[in-house]
Write an enzyme that holds these catalytic residues in place. Structure first.
Site, short mmCIF file in Angstrom:
data_model
loop_
_atom_site.label_atom_id
_atom_site.label_comp_id
_atom_site.label_asym_id
_atom_site.label_seq_id
_atom_site.Cartn_x
_atom_site.Cartn_y
_atom_site.Cartn_z
N HIS A 39 0.75 -1.38 0.07
CA HIS A 39 0.09 0.08 -0.03
C HIS A 39 0.70 1.35 -0.10
CE1 HIS A 39 -3.41 2.38 0.15
NE2 HIS A 39 -4.38 1.64 1.06
N ASP A 78 -9.91 -7.63 -18.60
CA ASP A 78 -10.09 -8.76 -19.51
C ASP A 78 -8.79 -9.03 -20.07
OD1 ASP A 78 -10.64 -10.55 -21.44
OD2 ASP A 78 -12.02 -9.18 -22.44
#
Length: 430
Positions: free
Chosen positions: A155, A371
C-alpha cells in the site's frame, strides 16, 4: 486434501532493462496503511485455447513490469531513514496453484472476504518493511477450469486506483491490445504531492490522530463477520430517488450506515462516525496526471448521533455522507502539510470503534478493462477485511447499474444487519 495446492513460485523480472534509482514517496504514501492490499479476480472458463496459460500470464506480467518498473523493486530507505522505492528490477513474486476442491460456482457461493480466502488465493507476504518485495501474484486453476487471479500490492506504493491501473495495463498487454506498453502512461513523480515550502494547515485532520478512548458500548471488536451483498440497478435507482441527487456511492453508504446503526443496537445519543477515503487526483489544482501511480486519497469523516441516522429518512445520512466526501485542493494540501509535521510513517493504524463505519469506493475500477483476452472477470473484490465496520462499494460484474457490497461487521451484529438491510431492499422494490 488441501483446498489449494501450490505448484510453483518464482520471481518475474521486467521483460527488458528498466530505470534504476529511487522513487521518492509522498506524505500520503507514508500515511497509508503499512501493509499489502490483497484482491481477487474470478474468471469463468470459456473454452478458448490457452485460457490463462501460466506461461502467457507470466510473460505478460514481465512486460507490464517494464511500464510499472517500481513494482519490480523493493521498499527501501533513503539516507535520512525515510521510506522510498528502490528500483532494483528484482521482480515480482508469481505463484501458480490448483484447486481440485473448488469449482467456480461453488467458490462464488462460499466466498466472503476473510483470512481463509486470502490465504488460499493470494500468496503469503513478508513483513511489510524494507527491503520487502512490492507485488505478489497467484494464478489458481479451479476444478472446473476457471481461474482465480489474486494479487497483493504494497500500500505504500499506490492506492486502489493505482493498483487497478496496473492490473488493467497488465490485462491490456495480455490480450494484445494495439501492442501498447501502457494505455495510460504511469506517472511516478510523487513530489507532485510534496508539502509546500511554507506549511499551511487549515484543518485539524483528526482522522490521522489516535482515536479517543471509546465508551464501553463502542469498543472495537477483535473479530469480524463478512458478507457479499448485491443491489440491483432498480434498487439503486429507487434508493437514489430518496437521497436528493446523491451519487450512487453516497446513497448506498447512507443506507448501510443507517442499517448498521440499527443492527448494532447502539444508544440513540451515541456518536457514530462515517469515515471515507476521497480520491484527490481530479480535485487538486492543477489535477494530477491521469496515470498518477501512488497514494492520492485522503481520509475524511463526518459524525452524527445514532438517533439522527436511524430516525431520519435515509436522505439525511446521504447528506452527511456528502459532507464527508466533498473536500478539494485546500483540504488535500493542508493534509500533506500537516503530515510534514508529524511522524507520517508511524501514524496510529488500528481498527475503528464499533459505533463507526469506514466506506471505500471501488466503483472506478473497470471490470471490463480487467479482461486478459478470455473475458471480463465475473467477480472482483477484496480478499479479506481488516476489521469490523468496513464496507467497499463496487460495480457488479455484467450488470450495468447494479452494485456489490463487501462488508464486515461484528459477528453478533451481522445477522441483524442482514435482516434489516434485506427488509430495506424489499421496500425499495415496492
Amino acid at each position: 486434501m488441501a483446498k489449494v495446492e501450490v505448484l510453483a513460485s518464482e520471481m518475474v523480472v521486467p521483460a527488458r532493462e528498466t530505470p534504476a534509482g529511487a522513487v521518492w514517496l509522498s506524505n500520503l504514501d507514508l500515511a497509508a496503511r503499512r501493509g499489502y492490499t490483497p484482491t481477487v479476480y474470478f474468471y469463468r472458463a470459456n473454452g478458448k485455447p490457452g485460457f490463462f496459460e501460466a506461461g502467457a500470464v507470466r510473460d505478460s506480467l514481465a512486460r507490464a513490469l517494464v511500464a510499472f518498473y517500481p513494482l519490480a523493486g523493493r521498499l527501501g530507505l533513503d539516507a535520512d531513514g525515510r521510506v522510498q522505492i528502490d528500483c532494483t528490477g528484482e521482480g515480482a513474486v508469481f505463484v501458480t496453484a490448483r484447486s481440485d476442491h473448488y469449482a467456480l460456482d461453488e467458490l462464488m457461493a462460499e466466498f466472503v472476504p476473510c483470512d481463509e480466502m486470502r490465504d488460499l488465493f493470494v500468496p503469503p507476504t513478508p513483513a511489510p518493511n524494507p527491503p520487502c518485495a512490492l507485488l505478489f501474484v497467484q494464478l489458481t486453476r479451479l476444478r472446473c477450469g476457471g481461474v482465480v487471479l489474486g494479487q497483493a500490492m504494497h500500500h505504500s506504493v499506490c492506492d486502489a486506483r493505482g493498483a487497478a491501473h496496473f492490473f488493467e495495463t497488465w490485462a491490456s498487454i495480455a490480450r494484445g491490445a494495439a501492442n501498447v506498453i501502457a494505455p495510460v502512461t504511469p506517472c511516478f513523480d510523487h513530489r507532485l504531492l510534496a508539502a509546500r515550502p511554507t506549511r499551511t494547515v487549515l484543518y485539524d485532520h483528526s482522522e490521522y490522530m489516535p482515536d479517543p478512548e471509546p465508551p464501553v458500548h463502542a469498543v472495537a471488536a477483535s473479530a469480524y463477520a463478512s458478507a457479499i451483498i448485491t443491489m440491483t440497478k432498480e434498487q439503486v435507482s429507487a434508493l437514489k430517488e430518496q437521497c436528493a441527487g446523491a451519487s450512487t456511492f453516497r446513497a448506498v453508504v447512507a443506507l448501510v450506515w443507517q442499517c448498521a446503526c440499527r443492527a448494532r443496537a447502539l444508544p440513540p445519543d451515541a456518536e457514530t462516525r462515517l469515515y471515507s477515503m476521497v480520491d484527490m487526483r481530479a480535485r487538486l489544482t492543477p489535477p494530477l496526471p491521469p496515470g498518477y501511480f501512488g497514494n492520492a486519497v485522503v481520509r475524511t469523516s463526518v459524525s452524527a448521533t445514532v438517533g439522527e441516522v436511524v430516525s431520519n429518512p435515509v436522505g439525511y445520512a446521504a447528506r452527511r455522507a456528502l459532507a464527508a466526501t466533498s473536500q478539494g485542493d485546500d483540504y488535500a494540501r493542508s493534509l500533506v502539510d500537516y503530515l510534514e509535521g508529524v511522524d507520517a510513517m508511524n501514524l496510529p493504524r488500528s481498527g475503528i470503534s464499533r459505533a463507526h463505519l469506514r466506506a471505500i469506493s471501488w466503483m472506478g475500477m473497470s471490470l471490463f478493462e480487467a479482461d486478459f483476452g478470455w473475458g471480463a472477470p465475473v467477480f472482483m473484490g477484496p480478499a479479506l477485511m481488516y476489521y469490523s465496520g468496513f464496507v467497499y462499494v463496487m460495480n457488479a460484474p455484467g450488470k450495468d447499474g447494479a452494485v456489490v457490497l463487501a462488508l464486515s461487521l461484528e459477528p453478533e451484529s451481522m445477522p441483524e444487519f442482514r435482516k434489516v438491510f434485506t427488509d430495506e431492499l424489499a421496500r425499495l422494490e415496492l
